[in-house]
Scaffold this motif. Structure first.
Motif, PDB file in Angstrom:
ATOM      1  N   VAL A  24       0.838  -1.200   0.000  1.00 48.58           N
ATOM      2  CA  VAL A  24       0.000   0.000   0.000  1.00 48.58           C
ATOM      3  C   VAL A  24       0.873   1.250   0.000  1.00 48.58           C
ATOM      4  O   VAL A  24       0.601   2.212  -0.736  1.00 48.58           O
ATOM      5  N   LYS A  25       1.925   1.249   0.804  1.00 46.93           N
ATOM      6  CA  LYS A  25       2.808   2.406   0.891  1.00 46.93           C
ATOM      7  C   LYS A  25       3.553   2.636  -0.428  1.00 46.93           C
ATOM      8  O   LYS A  25       3.725   3.775  -0.876  1.00 46.93           O
ATOM      9  N   SER A  26       3.970   1.556  -1.075  1.00 46.06           N
ATOM     10  CA  SER A  26       4.652   1.653  -2.362  1.00 46.06           C
ATOM     11  C   SER A  26       3.707   2.195  -3.432  1.00 46.06           C
ATOM     12  O   SER A  26       4.099   3.046  -4.242  1.00 46.06           O
ATOM     13  N   ALA A  27       2.474   1.722  -3.427  1.00 48.47           N
ATOM     14  CA  ALA A  27       1.480   2.206  -4.387  1.00 48.47           C
ATOM     15  C   ALA A  27       1.213   3.692  -4.172  1.00 48.47           C
ATOM     16  O   ALA A  27       1.039   4.453  -5.146  1.00 48.47           O
ATOM     17  N   MET A  28       1.204   4.121  -2.914  1.00 51.86           N
ATOM     18  CA  MET A  28       1.001   5.531  -2.602  1.00 51.86           C
ATOM     19  C   MET A  28       2.139   6.381  -3.172  1.00 51.86           C
ATOM     20  O   MET A  28       1.903   7.400  -3.822  1.00 51.86           O
ATOM     21  N   ARG A  29       3.361   5.945  -2.936  1.00 54.02           N
ATOM     22  CA  ARG A  29       4.518   6.696  -3.430  1.00 54.02           C
ATOM     23  C   ARG A  29       4.505   6.776  -4.955  1.00 54.02           C
ATOM     24  O   ARG A  29       4.824   7.821  -5.537  1.00 54.02           O
ATOM     25  N   THR A  30       4.168   5.671  -5.614  1.00 54.51           N
ATOM     26  CA  THR A  30       4.110   5.641  -7.071  1.00 54.51           C
ATOM     27  C   THR A  30       3.047   6.597  -7.586  1.00 54.51           C
ATOM     28  O   THR A  30       3.281   7.340  -8.545  1.00 54.51           O
ATOM     29  N   ALA A  31       1.889   6.610  -6.952  1.00 56.97           N
ATOM     30  CA  ALA A  31       0.800   7.503  -7.371  1.00 56.97           C
ATOM     31  C   ALA A  31       1.201   8.962  -7.211  1.00 56.97           C
ATOM     32  O   ALA A  31       0.902   9.796  -8.080  1.00 56.97           O
ATOM     33  N   ILE A  32       1.906   9.266  -6.125  1.00 57.81           N
ATOM     34  CA  ILE A  32       2.358  10.642  -5.883  1.00 57.81           C
ATOM     35  C   ILE A  32       3.348  11.062  -6.965  1.00 57.81           C
ATOM     36  O   ILE A  32       3.253  12.157  -7.537  1.00 57.81           O
ATOM     37  N   LYS A  33       4.310  10.177  -7.278  1.00 54.98           N
ATOM     38  CA  LYS A  33       5.313  10.502  -8.299  1.00 54.98           C
ATOM     39  C   LYS A  33       4.678  10.695  -9.663  1.00 54.98           C
ATOM     40  O   LYS A  33       5.029  11.618 -10.403  1.00 54.98           O
ATOM     41  N   LYS A  34       3.710   9.831 -10.012  1.00 50.69           N
ATOM     42  CA  LYS A  34       3.031   9.959 -11.302  1.00 50.69           C
ATOM     43  C   LYS A  34       2.280  11.278 -11.381  1.00 50.69           C
ATOM     44  O   LYS A  34       2.302  11.957 -12.410  1.00 50.69           O
ATOM     45  N   ALA A  35       1.604  11.651 -10.304  1.00 48.81           N
ATOM     46  CA  ALA A  35       0.841  12.897 -10.279  1.00 48.81           C
ATOM     47  C   ALA A  35       1.775  14.101 -10.394  1.00 48.81           C
ATOM     48  O   ALA A  35       1.487  15.041 -11.144  1.00 48.81           O
ATOM     49  N   GLU A  36       2.891  14.060  -9.679  1.00 48.46           N
ATOM     50  CA  GLU A  36       3.834  15.181  -9.722  1.00 48.46           C
ATOM     51  C   GLU A  36       4.420  15.360 -11.119  1.00 48.46           C
ATOM     52  O   GLU A  36       4.507  16.486 -11.627  1.00 48.46           O
ATOM     53  N   THR A  37       4.820  14.258 -11.754  1.00 51.85           N
ATOM     54  CA  THR A  37       5.392  14.370 -13.093  1.00 51.85           C
ATOM     55  C   THR A  37       4.352  14.836 -14.102  1.00 51.85           C
ATOM     56  O   THR A  37       4.663  15.608 -15.012  1.00 51.85           O
ATOM     57  N   ALA A  38       3.103  14.401 -13.943  1.00 52.61           N
ATOM     58  CA  ALA A  38       2.039  14.836 -14.849  1.00 52.61           C
ATOM     59  C   ALA A  38       1.738  16.313 -14.661  1.00 52.61           C
ATOM     60  O   ALA A  38       1.478  17.030 -15.637  1.00 52.61           O
ATOM     61  N   LEU A  39       1.793  16.783 -13.417  1.00 50.80           N
ATOM     62  CA  LEU A  39       1.533  18.203 -13.154  1.00 50.80           C
ATOM     63  C   LEU A  39       2.645  19.079 -13.720  1.00 50.80           C
ATOM     64  O   LEU A  39       2.370  20.151 -14.266  1.00 50.80           O
ATOM     65  N   VAL A  40       3.874  18.625 -13.612  1.00 45.62           N
ATOM     66  CA  VAL A  40       5.003  19.390 -14.150  1.00 45.62           C
ATOM     67  C   VAL A  40       4.942  19.441 -15.672  1.00 45.62           C
ATOM     68  O   VAL A  40       5.172  20.477 -16.287  1.00 45.62           O
ATOM     69  N   ALA A  41       4.587  18.290 -16.286  1.00 44.93           N
ATOM     70  CA  ALA A  41       4.517  18.211 -17.745  1.00 44.93           C
ATOM     71  C   ALA A  41       3.205  18.769 -18.295  1.00 44.93           C
ATOM     72  O   ALA A  41       3.034  18.854 -19.509  1.00 44.93           O
ATOM     73  N   LYS A  42       2.271  19.121 -17.394  1.00 46.04           N
ATOM     74  CA  LYS A  42       0.963  19.648 -17.777  1.00 46.04           C
ATOM     75  C   LYS A  42       0.214  18.692 -18.714  1.00 46.04           C
ATOM     76  O   LYS A  42      -0.319  19.091 -19.748  1.00 46.04           O
ATOM     77  N   ASP A  43       0.174  17.424 -18.330  1.00 46.98           N
ATOM     78  CA  ASP A  43      -0.560  16.413 -19.094  1.00 46.98           C
ATOM     79  C   ASP A  43      -2.057  16.616 -18.950  1.00 46.98           C
ATOM     80  O   ASP A  43      -2.530  17.236 -17.995  1.00 46.98           O
ATOM     81  N   GLU A  44      -2.814  16.058 -19.913  1.00 43.77           N
ATOM     82  CA  GLU A  44      -4.273  16.196 -19.860  1.00 43.77           C
ATOM     83  C   GLU A  44      -4.886  15.301 -18.788  1.00 43.77           C
ATOM     84  O   GLU A  44      -5.982  15.568 -18.301  1.00 43.77           O
ATOM     85  N   ASN A  45      -4.189  14.237 -18.400  1.00 43.79           N
ATOM     86  CA  ASN A  45      -4.722  13.344 -17.369  1.00 43.79           C
ATOM     87  C   ASN A  45      -4.146  13.656 -15.983  1.00 43.79           C
ATOM     88  O   ASN A  45      -4.221  12.834 -15.073  1.00 43.79           O
ATOM     89  N   ALA A  46      -3.608  14.854 -15.800  1.00 38.47           N
ATOM     90  CA  ALA A  46      -3.012  15.233 -14.522  1.00 38.47           C
ATOM     91  C   ALA A  46      -4.057  15.275 -13.412  1.00 38.47           C
ATOM     92  O   ALA A  46      -3.778  14.891 -12.276  1.00 38.47           O
TER      93      ALA A  46
END
Length: 82
Positions: A24-46
């Motif tokens: 669960v903790k690993s999945a949380m960290r992965t989700a956070i990293k994916k969200a951060e990279t999407a926000l920086v790249a300004k993706d449509e699925n951010a």
């Protein structure tokens, strides 16, 4: 390894719980990293990734894997980036 039956069971139960908590903790960290990279790249699925990250942080906090204030702080940092 313990000799007493109840202690043996506690070891098994603890190992099982630890494996679930790590997942669960690993999945949380992965989700956070994916969200951060999407926000920086300004993706449509951010926005979707941000929602998933917040949900996983809340889930980890409800299970006691991270402190509720740490969860709140993490969510606030994500929202600030959004």
């Amino acid at each position: 390894m313990p000799n007493i039956k109840s202690a043996i069971k506690r070891v098994k139960v603890a190992e099982k719980a630890n494996a679930a908590n790590v997942q669960v903790k690993s999945a949380m960290r992965t989700a956070i990293k994916k969200a951060e990279t999407a926000l920086v790249a300004k993706d449509e699925n951010a926005a979707e990734l941000l929602t998933a990250a917040v949900k996983s942080v809340d889930k980890a906090a409800s299970k006691g894997l991270i402190h509720k204030n740490a969860a709140s702080r993490t969510k606030a940092r994500l929202m600030k980036k959004a």
